[in-house]
Design an enzyme around this catalytic site. Structure first.
Site, PDB file in Angstrom:
ATOM      1  CG  ASP A   7     -37.533   7.141  12.049  1.00 13.35           C
ATOM      2  OD1 ASP A   7     -36.990   6.173  11.483  1.00 13.35           O
ATOM      3  OD2 ASP A   7     -37.755   7.193  13.282  1.00 13.35           O
ATOM      4  CG  ASP A   9     -39.035   1.203  13.835  1.00 15.58           C
ATOM      5  OD1 ASP A   9     -40.109   0.650  13.583  1.00 15.58           O
ATOM      6  OD2 ASP A   9     -37.929   0.775  13.461  1.00 15.58           O
ATOM      7  CG  ASP A 134     -37.685   8.085  17.159  1.00 21.38           C
ATOM      8  OD1 ASP A 134     -37.516   7.774  15.964  1.00 21.38           O
ATOM      9  OD2 ASP A 134     -37.375   7.334  18.107  1.00 21.38           O
TER      10      ASP A 134
HETATM   11 MG   LIG Z   1     -37.355   6.051  14.824  1.00 23.99          MG
END
Ligand SMILES: [Mg+2]
Length: 176
Positions: A7, A9, A134
């Site tokens: 991922d 961000d 996340d």
């Molecule tokens: Mg993320």
């Protein structure tokens, strides 16, 4: 070769750090990531200021100059020699982010091929052995192993496999 999706961000790019900087500058505050540990940033702001976060994210240049999450370049470069690496970002919520995100990846992760940048919505379309992310929701329909990368908002969520930083990613894929 096994395949890892990563991922962007809060895993490669510190979007939260920029949100905090913009917020502190606008409202003369001194918030830090510790003030929102175990929480979404929006939930620790006064109600009248919560909409500002969405405005920051929608600015044309928001994603252009995010800080790099520490050690992500070195560890990802090492991983790229033994694994096929894709960067998968759920960019559809912020269509203006496509160009800035693409340029950011080319600038900071030049060892990755742009053919392996994936701008997607629902990440269940991804087919890989591992997904480092996340957001726990992306693991729900992911067939491979989810690896939860610690961020303030997920800090208190139980996860079968969690890494707190890129040094722990390195330990996970290259055990001593
Ligand atoms: Mg993320």
């Amino acid at each position: 070769m096994k395949r890892i999706c990563v991922d962007m961000d809060e895993v490669l790019a510190d979007a939260l750090g920029k949100l905090i900087r913009l917020y502190n500058a606008e409202f003369s505050e001194n918030l830090t990531v510790h003030d929102m540990w175990g929480n979404w940033m929006v939930n620790v702001l006064p109600p009248g200021r919560q909409d500002r976060l969405m405005s920051y994210l929608q600015e044309d240049e928001f994603f252009e100059d995010l800080d790099i999450i520490p050690n992500s370049q070195r560890v990802l470069e090492r991983l790229s020699r033994g694994y096929e690496i894709f960067v998968a970002t759920a960019a559809m919520e912020f269509p203006k982010s496509f160009g800035p995100k693409f340029r950011w990846l080319e600038r900071h992760f030049p060892f990755l091929s742009p053919t392996h940048f994936v701008f997607c919505g629902d990440k269940s379309i991804l087919h890989a052995d591992f997904l480092i992310d996340d957001m726990p929701r992306h693991f729900e329909r992911f067939a491979g192993q989810g690896v939860l990368f610690t961020a303030a908002h997920n800090a208190k969520i139980a996860a079968p496999v969690r890494v707190n930083n890129w040094l722990e990613v390195e330990d996970l894929f290259f055990p001593a």
